[in-house]
Design a protein around this motif. Structure first.
Motif, PDB file in Angstrom:
ATOM      1  N   SER A 110      58.266 -17.311 124.355  1.00 40.23           N
ATOM      2  CA  SER A 110      59.650 -17.111 125.048  1.00 40.23           C
ATOM      3  C   SER A 110      60.562 -18.223 124.471  1.00 40.23           C
ATOM      4  CB  SER A 110      59.298 -17.319 126.562  1.00 40.23           C
ATOM      5  OG  SER A 110      58.554 -18.503 126.781  1.00 40.23           O
ATOM      6  N   LYS A 111      61.542 -18.191 125.187  1.00 39.46           N
ATOM      7  CA  LYS A 111      62.562 -19.432 124.714  1.00 39.46           C
ATOM      8  C   LYS A 111      63.070 -19.842 126.254  1.00 39.46           C
ATOM      9  CE  LYS A 111      65.118 -19.503 120.434  1.00 39.46           C
ATOM     10  NZ  LYS A 111      66.122 -18.930 119.629  1.00 39.46           N
ATOM     11  N   VAL A 143      66.978 -23.762 123.708  1.00 40.77           N
ATOM     12  CA  VAL A 143      66.787 -23.545 122.386  1.00 40.77           C
ATOM     13  C   VAL A 143      65.621 -23.649 121.983  1.00 40.77           C
ATOM     14  CG1 VAL A 143      69.371 -24.145 121.969  1.00 40.77           C
ATOM     15  CG2 VAL A 143      67.563 -25.900 121.797  1.00 40.77           C
ATOM     16  N   VAL A 144      64.563 -24.021 122.605  1.00 42.16           N
ATOM     17  CA  VAL A 144      63.358 -24.442 122.608  1.00 42.16           C
ATOM     18  C   VAL A 144      62.410 -23.123 122.439  1.00 42.16           C
ATOM     19  CG1 VAL A 144      60.995 -25.693 123.265  1.00 42.16           C
ATOM     20  CG2 VAL A 144      63.480 -26.792 123.405  1.00 42.16           C
ATOM     21  N   ASN A 145      61.530 -23.043 121.407  1.00 42.82           N
ATOM     22  CA  ASN A 145      60.691 -21.731 121.161  1.00 42.82           C
ATOM     23  C   ASN A 145      59.427 -22.302 122.075  1.00 42.82           C
ATOM     24  OD1 ASN A 145      62.214 -19.890 119.750  1.00 42.82           O
ATOM     25  ND2 ASN A 145      61.810 -20.886 117.944  1.00 42.82           N
ATOM     26  N   VAL A 146      58.924 -21.483 123.063  1.00 40.06           N
ATOM     27  CA  VAL A 146      57.619 -21.613 123.629  1.00 40.06           C
ATOM     28  C   VAL A 146      56.563 -20.776 123.373  1.00 40.06           C
ATOM     29  CG1 VAL A 146      56.426 -21.962 125.934  1.00 40.06           C
ATOM     30  CG2 VAL A 146      59.019 -22.854 125.579  1.00 40.06           C
ATOM     31  N   VAL A 147      55.399 -20.957 123.091  1.00 39.53           N
ATOM     32  CA  VAL A 147      54.158 -20.016 122.291  1.00 39.53           C
ATOM     33  C   VAL A 147      52.925 -20.429 123.134  1.00 39.53           C
ATOM     34  CG1 VAL A 147      52.745 -19.317 120.531  1.00 39.53           C
ATOM     35  CG2 VAL A 147      55.204 -19.840 120.135  1.00 39.53           C
ATOM     36  N   GLY A 159      58.583 -26.308 121.079  1.00 41.44           N
ATOM     37  CA  GLY A 159      59.175 -27.228 120.126  1.00 41.44           C
ATOM     38  C   GLY A 159      57.992 -27.959 119.422  1.00 41.44           C
ATOM     39  N   PRO A 160      58.450 -29.436 119.293  1.00 38.18           N
ATOM     40  CA  PRO A 160      57.270 -30.246 118.605  1.00 38.18           C
ATOM     41  C   PRO A 160      56.217 -30.694 119.338  1.00 38.18           C
ATOM     42  CG  PRO A 160      59.182 -31.464 119.389  1.00 38.18           C
ATOM     43  CD  PRO A 160      59.525 -30.072 119.732  1.00 38.18           C
TER      44      PRO A 160
END
Length: 241
Positions: A81-82, A85-89, A102-103
């Motif tokens: 998901s997002k 602007v951060v991608n979350v897995v 993100g990081p």
């Protein structure tokens, strides 16, 4: 005579189907033909006030309006998901849970915390690998919406986690139609209703709408599953971290 014979065969066939639908063996409801699944998950409604009465982490999960879910037997789940602007897995692979935003990356061993394991039971489906994690006990038959459903209690096997789930099963679709979640103190946390099952492959049914209610019976959220695909041969690399 021929007509009476056909009628008798029809009655026997219906009786056999009815008996299967009323089975007291949980294994008759496991989706053995589902090897992997991909879907878009959409949060159609979320009442944060009512969801927080379940718990805050659960309520926060409903702030994500859309995600892509992938599942593969045995016990592999990937949610993407997002947030801005951060991608979350979020990945479950066997006994490990990995989250990256993100990081920021974090991995947990959940072998002794089965309640933290995301599975297709959240979608209203019992899989072979999930059933290896639980003990199942037939409780009774209940009437729901004019239909008689078998009811089972699911508890975690080989674990100190005493939380449990009560599930109402549909013998035709082999899906969960209702689930109650109880915490480790035996307190009802939430009730889920799984609706509008779709046959996405021969003999493979998936509910496409889930409604969750808190212990006070108030609707907390509505989730739908669209763009459903099963048995595509998802690569194991999707679930690595």
């Amino acid at each position: 005579m021929l007509g009476r014979g056909i009628l008798l065969l029809g009655l026997l066939w219906c009786s056999a189907g009815f008996a299967m639908a009323q089975s007291q063996d949980i294994n008759d409801y496991v989706q053995n033909r589902l090897y992997d699944l991909r879907a878009t998950v959409k949060q159609q409604a979320a009442n944060q006030r009512e969801l927080e009465k379940i718990n805050k982490d659960f309520a926060n999960s409903y702030r994500i309006k859309q995600m892509t879910a992938r599942y593969k037997e045995p016990s592999k789940m990937r949610l993407e998901s997002k947030l801005g602007v951060v991608n979350v897995v979020y990945i479950i692979n066997g006994n490990y849970k990995h989250v990256s935003a993100g990081p920021i990356k974090h991995t947990d061993d959940i072998s002794n915390a089965p309640g933290k394991r995301q599975s297709l039971m959240d979608f209203g489906i019992l899989t072979p690998s999930f059933m290896k994690l639980v003990n199942a006990k037939f409780l009774r038959y209940d009437q729901e919406g004019g239909v008689r459903y078998p009811v089972f209690e699911l508890t975690w096997a080989n674990s100190d986690d005493t939380s449990k789930h009560i599930v109402w099963m549909d013998g035709k679709t082999r899906t969960v139609v209702k689930r109650q979640w109880y915490n480790q103190h035996g307190t009802l946390m939430a009730t889920f209703y799984y609706k509008n099952p779709a046959e996405v492959a021969p003999g493979v049914w998936v509910p496409t709408r889930v409604e969750v209610y808190n212990a006070q019976g108030k609707l907390g959220g509505v989730t739908t599953y669209v763009n459903l695909h099963v048995n595509e041969g998802l690569p194991d690399s999707l679930f690595q971290f």
